[in-house]
Design a protein around this motif. Sequence first.
Motif, short mmCIF file in Angstrom:
data_model
loop_
_atom_site.label_atom_id
_atom_site.label_comp_id
_atom_site.label_asym_id
_atom_site.label_seq_id
_atom_site.Cartn_x
_atom_site.Cartn_y
_atom_site.Cartn_z
N VAL A 71 0.86 -1.19 0.00
CA VAL A 71 0.00 0.00 0.00
C VAL A 71 0.89 1.24 0.00
N PHE A 72 0.53 2.21 -0.82
CA PHE A 72 1.28 3.46 -0.92
C PHE A 72 0.32 4.62 -0.70
N ALA A 73 0.75 5.56 0.14
CA ALA A 73 0.02 6.82 0.28
C ALA A 73 0.79 7.86 -0.53
N GLY A 74 0.23 8.29 -1.64
CA GLY A 74 1.01 9.08 -2.58
C GLY A 74 2.07 8.17 -3.19
N ALA A 75 3.33 8.49 -2.95
CA ALA A 75 4.41 7.63 -3.44
C ALA A 75 5.12 6.91 -2.30
N GLN A 76 4.63 7.10 -1.06
CA GLN A 76 5.30 6.53 0.10
C GLN A 76 4.65 5.21 0.51
N PRO A 77 5.44 4.16 0.68
CA PRO A 77 4.86 2.90 1.18
C PRO A 77 4.43 3.06 2.63
N VAL A 78 3.23 2.56 2.95
CA VAL A 78 2.70 2.68 4.31
C VAL A 78 2.10 1.34 4.73
N THR A 79 2.03 1.16 6.04
CA THR A 79 1.31 0.01 6.58
C THR A 79 -0.15 0.42 6.76
N LEU A 80 -0.99 -0.56 7.08
CA LEU A 80 -2.40 -0.24 7.27
C LEU A 80 -2.60 0.66 8.50
N ASP A 81 -1.79 0.43 9.53
CA ASP A 81 -1.89 1.30 10.72
C ASP A 81 -1.54 2.75 10.38
N GLN A 82 -0.45 2.89 9.62
CA GLN A 82 -0.06 4.25 9.21
C GLN A 82 -1.13 4.87 8.32
N LEU A 83 -1.74 4.03 7.50
CA LEU A 83 -2.80 4.54 6.62
C LEU A 83 -3.99 5.03 7.44
N GLY A 84 -4.32 4.29 8.49
CA GLY A 84 -5.42 4.71 9.36
C GLY A 84 -5.11 6.04 10.04
N ASP A 85 -3.88 6.17 10.54
CA ASP A 85 -3.49 7.44 11.18
C ASP A 85 -3.55 8.59 10.18
N LEU A 86 -3.04 8.31 8.98
CA LEU A 86 -3.04 9.35 7.94
C LEU A 86 -4.46 9.78 7.59
N ALA A 87 -5.35 8.79 7.46
CA ALA A 87 -6.75 9.11 7.12
C ALA A 87 -7.40 9.93 8.22
N ARG A 88 -7.12 9.57 9.47
CA ARG A 88 -7.71 10.34 10.58
C ARG A 88 -7.19 11.79 10.58
N THR A 89 -5.88 11.93 10.32
CA THR A 89 -5.32 13.28 10.28
C THR A 89 -5.95 14.11 9.17
N ARG A 90 -6.04 13.50 7.99
CA ARG A 90 -6.61 14.24 6.86
C ARG A 90 -8.08 14.56 7.07
N LEU A 91 -8.77 13.62 7.72
CA LEU A 91 -10.19 13.82 7.98
C LEU A 91 -10.40 14.94 8.99
N ALA A 92 -9.48 15.06 9.96
CA ALA A 92 -9.58 16.15 10.94
C ALA A 92 -9.35 17.50 10.26
N ALA A 114 -9.01 -4.77 2.82
CA ALA A 114 -8.28 -4.36 4.03
C ALA A 114 -8.09 -2.84 4.06
N VAL A 115 -7.79 -2.26 2.91
CA VAL A 115 -7.62 -0.80 2.85
C VAL A 115 -8.95 -0.11 3.11
N MET A 116 -10.03 -0.64 2.52
CA MET A 116 -11.35 -0.02 2.72
C MET A 116 -11.79 -0.14 4.18
N ARG A 117 -11.47 -1.30 4.77
CA ARG A 117 -11.86 -1.47 6.17
C ARG A 117 -11.09 -0.49 7.06
N THR A 118 -9.81 -0.31 6.77
CA THR A 118 -9.02 0.65 7.54
C THR A 118 -9.57 2.06 7.39
#
Lengths: 135, 153
Positions: A71-92, A114-118
């Motif tokens: 999984v990549f956020a932009g061009a950076q590889p991320v784990t699902l946990d990091q993706l969840g944190d990123l989504a929460r930050t962006r959503l805030a 898994a990505v959708m669930r996160t």
Amino acid sequence: MKLQMPDDPPAAFQMAPMIDVVFLLIIFFMVAADMNQQERVPVEIPVANHAVRPEDPSGRGTITVKPNGDVFAGAQPVTLDQLGDLARTRLAENPNFKLFLRADRKTPHEHVRAVMRTAAEAGVSDIIFATYTGD
Amino acid sequence: MKINLQNLITPGDGDEMPMAALIDVVFLLLIFFMVTSSLQKFETDLGIRLPGRIQQTEQLALPDEQIVEILPDGRVLLNNQFFDDPASRDMPQLTATLTRFKQASDLANARALLTVQASGKSDHQRLMDVLNAAAGADITFVSIGLGDGEESP
């Protein structure tokens, strides 16, 4: 009285301005091609003929899922946990935050799920799948 | 030895930069970048609303809900009936059925809701095929089951 009109000199083709313009065009297309490649992890996007081109692509976070589940956020590889944190930050920052999901057409659905669930657990409800409208 | 300084300062005809070759190269570069930039395909949207955290075992009390299953081999199941060939991208049978479902829901003043439950082993392209068929049938309320659930045979 017969007027003697002076002969105009032959119009010379001006090469220097033409080369200036051509070089400017080259630079424009080089930069445009480079900008299109930025922050895009190369994947084979699925095809859907009824998809629409976005009118307003702002407020999106691009997530790419490769066939092996990376999984990549932009061009950076991320784990699902990091993706969840990123989504929460962006959503805030932006309550209308949307997830733009670029998954390879050969990716097993379990990785996409898994990505959708996160994303759902982080509170993101809008998911947009990236597609092409033709092969 | 006598050196003619004038010849060193003023280049002769043979020393001019070959403009024709330069312009050929520049035009080739221009055409290359024009073609490659226009060949890049635009990515388009196919959006859904996530169902939140509803467990898959919970049944939604919606009269006009249809559940489409995608099996690991790409076959698509709706109301215990298989639709279209697994290699079919357009899915005309499923699109026609979903169109009738949408029309019936509209006549009944009900919301046509489609839930897609895809096997974890199925390709992402197959999910897009089903969502594409739903979009072709003008069904806008589509959700995707996120529960792990039992894998269908």
